[in-house]
Structures are given as structure tokens and as C-alpha cells.
Design a protein around this motif. Structure first.
Motif, PDB file in Angstrom:
ATOM      1  N   GLN A 192      -2.478  -0.634  -3.208  1.00  0.00           N
ATOM      2  CA  GLN A 192      -3.628  -0.038  -2.533  1.00  0.00           C
ATOM      3  C   GLN A 192      -3.220   1.345  -2.020  1.00  0.00           C
ATOM      4  OE1 GLN A 192      -5.120  -2.251   0.775  1.00  0.00           O
ATOM      5  NE2 GLN A 192      -6.828  -0.870   1.166  1.00  0.00           N
ATOM      6  N   VAL A 203       0.708   5.538   1.083  1.00  0.00           N
ATOM      7  CA  VAL A 203      -0.004   6.616   1.767  1.00  0.00           C
ATOM      8  C   VAL A 203       0.428   7.944   1.163  1.00  0.00           C
ATOM      9  CG1 VAL A 203      -0.477   7.738   3.972  1.00  0.00           C
ATOM     10  CG2 VAL A 203      -0.145   5.263   3.889  1.00  0.00           C
ATOM     11  N   PHE A 219       0.850  -1.185   0.000  1.00  0.00           N
ATOM     12  CA  PHE A 219       0.000   0.000   0.000  1.00  0.00           C
ATOM     13  C   PHE A 219       0.888   1.238   0.000  1.00  0.00           C
ATOM     14  CE2 PHE A 219       0.729  -1.111   4.397  1.00  0.00           C
ATOM     15  CZ  PHE A 219       1.039   0.094   4.988  1.00  0.00           C
ATOM     16  N   ALA A 233     -12.211   7.918  -5.261  1.00  0.00           N
ATOM     17  CA  ALA A 233     -12.047   6.891  -4.242  1.00  0.00           C
ATOM     18  C   ALA A 233     -13.215   5.918  -4.250  1.00  0.00           C
ATOM     19  CB  ALA A 233     -11.905   7.533  -2.868  1.00  0.00           C
ATOM     20  N   ILE A 291      -3.880   4.884  -0.019  1.00  0.00           N
ATOM     21  CA  ILE A 291      -4.587   5.586   1.047  1.00  0.00           C
ATOM     22  C   ILE A 291      -4.106   7.030   0.983  1.00  0.00           C
ATOM     23  CG2 ILE A 291      -5.013   5.736   3.522  1.00  0.00           C
ATOM     24  CD1 ILE A 291      -4.228   2.782   3.730  1.00  0.00           C
ATOM     25  N   TYR A 292      -5.007   7.950   0.625  1.00  0.00           N
ATOM     26  CA  TYR A 292      -4.546   9.334   0.476  1.00  0.00           C
ATOM     27  C   TYR A 292      -5.490  10.290   1.197  1.00  0.00           C
ATOM     28  CZ  TYR A 292      -7.973   9.458  -3.372  1.00  0.00           C
ATOM     29  OH  TYR A 292      -9.116   9.375  -4.116  1.00  0.00           O
ATOM     30  N   SER A 323      -3.553   1.573  -9.025  1.00  0.00           N
ATOM     31  CA  SER A 323      -4.291   0.923  -7.944  1.00  0.00           C
ATOM     32  C   SER A 323      -4.551  -0.550  -8.228  1.00  0.00           C
ATOM     33  CB  SER A 323      -5.625   1.647  -7.712  1.00  0.00           C
ATOM     34  OG  SER A 323      -6.439   1.585  -8.880  1.00  0.00           O
TER      35      SER A 323
END
Length: 297
Positions: free
Chosen positions: A253, A225, A223, A267, A255-256, A249
Motif C-alpha cells: 500500500q 511512504v 506500506f 491514486a 502513501i505518497y 500496489s
């Protein structure tokens, strides 16, 4: 093919880290051996000096004794000359000092110690040569792995950058050899080749994202961030950023954190913090796919 390249890159990075650890261990061992060699060298010099002193004493002690049968009769000399010879002989005896009967044993001990230290010095020098060879081998393998990874990242960046900016070009180069710094050249469409400092805030952000995502494409992490990386971007560049994140993606994965409405619509799940009452925060979760089914999005 992409999975094969990804596996090869991971193996190369693992080997590179192992080689770097081996090089540090070899460097520490070499420093330890150099210190030991220097201490042995000093002890060897001390024993060598002691041996030279003993040799001088033996040369003095083992001086040839004149044959009295062939020597002239001292009584044939005048008394004054005999007195001078006697004084000279007395001075010679005084310079010899006391007779050291243990000198042969000391000489044997010093000689044995000298030979032992010489053997240790030879072993240490041979070990240093082996360490130097090992370090040179590690340097060659490290350079090979680094250059292979560098070329892969550079080639992928040259493909990804035009997709992010809808044109332009970017590349990586080394300032002075593989151990020097890495230089990034980025030219968005319609811009001349210039320093990155002359690019706008949005162009700098997209260029940095292109480089980061290039590395992710070669070696994706589970993932990623992103904290408000779209803040300096206008709506057009936010759309490019969203398309890039959506494409990557499939392997990573994301996460923002964002306050941009356009980025929020991309999203699949939203997590928001609201304050229904003063001093009280509440976490709100929204699944956009389900919201579309209910006609809420």
C-alpha cells in the motif's frame, strides 16, 4: 513461487540478524576473556618470579656442607691465610641474610598458586579457541546469507530497471569482497556506462526508485511512504513512475505526497489540505472512484 521466495528471504534476513547479534555477543565475551587471560598471565609471571627467588634461596641454603674429616686441618695454614678465609666466610654468611624458617611453607603456597594460575590460563586459552571457531562459523553463515540476498536483489534489479526505463540495464557489484561497499551500475537506454553523477536528476530518481522497489518486491512491507519522489521527473518519467507504483500496489500500500496532476490521477483516494480562510487549514478527502460515478473526475 513468489510467496516461497518471499518467505525464504524473510527467514534468511531473520537468521542474518540473529547471527550478527550472536557475533557481537561472542566478540564481547572474547574481549572479556582476553582481559582475564592477560590479568592471569601477569599474576602467573609474578608468582613465577617469586618461585625463582625462593629456589635461589634454597640453593644457597642447601649448599653441600664440606666433610670436616676429609678437609685439611686449617691450623696447618699460615695465620694470614686463615684470616683471609675467615673474612671470606664471614662475607658469605652476611650475603645469605637471615634464615627464613617459613620458606618451605611459602614455597608450597607459591607452587599451589602457580599451578592454579596455570590451570586458569589453559582454560582461558581453550575458551578463546572455541570463541574463534564460533566467530568463524558465524562469518561463514553471514557471508552465505548475504551473498544469497545480494544475488536475489541483483537479479531482480536487472529485470525491473529495463521496465522502468523502457530499456537499458543496471546491476550491482561488490567493490572488494562481501564486506566492502556495494557499487551500482545504471545505463539508461541511449547512454554509455558512466558515473551516476553524470545522470540527470530524473534518471537518478528513477534509478533510486528501481533499486528501492526491487527490495520491496523481494520483501514487501505493509506500506510505503513516498515524499515527492516524482518532483525531478518530467511527464514521460512520471508516467513510468505511476505504472511502477500501480504494479507494486498489488502487494504494497503506497502513501505518497505529490503536486503532480498525473500522479494524482493514479491514486484511488486523495487527501488534500486547503485554506478556506487565512490561518485556517482544512483536510479534504476525495475518493476518485466515487467521483467518477458522479461524473466529477
Amino acid at each position: 513461487l513468489w510467496q516461497t521466495r518471499q518467505t525464504d528471504l524473510k527467514q534468511a534476513q531473520t537468521a542474518l540478524q540473529q547471527l550478527e547479534q550472536d557475533r557481537q555477543i561472542q566478540t564481547q565475551a572474547e574481549n572479556t576473556l582476553r582481559d582475564a587471560l592477560e590479568n592471569t598471565r601477569l599474576a602467573w609471571q609474578e608468582e613465577k618470579s617469586h618461585l625463582a627467588q625462593l629456589d635461589e634461596q634454597f640453593v644457597s641454603v642447601e649448599a653441600p656442607v664440606p666433610d670436616l674429616n676429609q678437609a685439611p686441618n686449617p691450623l696447618d695454614k699460615p695465620e694470614a691465610e686463615l684470616q683471609a678465609d675467615l673474612a671470606q666466610l664471614d662475607n658469605s654468611i652476611q650475603r645469605l641474610g637471615e634464615l627464613n624458617l617459613a620458606a618451605p611453607a611459602e614455597l608450597a603456597e607459591v607452587t599451589a598458586r602457580f599451578d592454579e594460575l596455570k590451570h586458569q590460563m589453559d582454560d582461558l586459552e581453550q575458551t578463546l579457541l572455541q570463541l574463534d571457531d564460533a566467530m568463524q562459523t558465524i562469518d561463514r553463515e553471514t557471508r552465505s546469507l548475504f551473498m544469497a540476498t545480494f544475488d536475489q536483489v541483483n537479479a531482480e534489479l536487472q529485470k525491473l530497471f529495463p521496465k522502468v526505463f523502457n530499456g537499458g540495464e543496471a546491476s550491482l557489484s561488490l567493490e572488494d569482497g562481501w564486506q566492502s561497499g556495494v557499487k551500482l551500475m545504471a545505463r539508461p537506454p541511449g547512454k554509455r556506462n558512466s558515473s551516476l553523477a553524470l545522470l540527470s536528476g530524473g534518471e537518478k530518481a528513477l534509478t533510486a526508485l528501481a533499486l528501492v522497489f526491487t527490495i520491496f518486491r523481494l520483501n514487501p512491507a505493509p506500506f510505503c511512504v513516498l515524499d515527492e519522489v516524482d518532483a525531478p521527473l518530467d511527464d514521460a518519467n512520471v508516467g513510468r513512475f505511476c505504472n511502477l507504483v500501480k504494479e507494486l500496489s498489488e502487494q504494497v500500500q503506497f502513501i505518497y505526497i505529490t503536486h503532480n496532476k498525473l500522479a494524482m490521477t493514479m491514486a484511488t483516494d486523495l487527501l488534500g489540505v486547503t485554506m478556506p480562510e487565512p490561518g485556517t487549514s482544512k483536510l479534504v478527502t476525495v475518493n476518485l472512484e466515487q467521483a467518477k460515478e458522479y461524473g466529477l473526475a
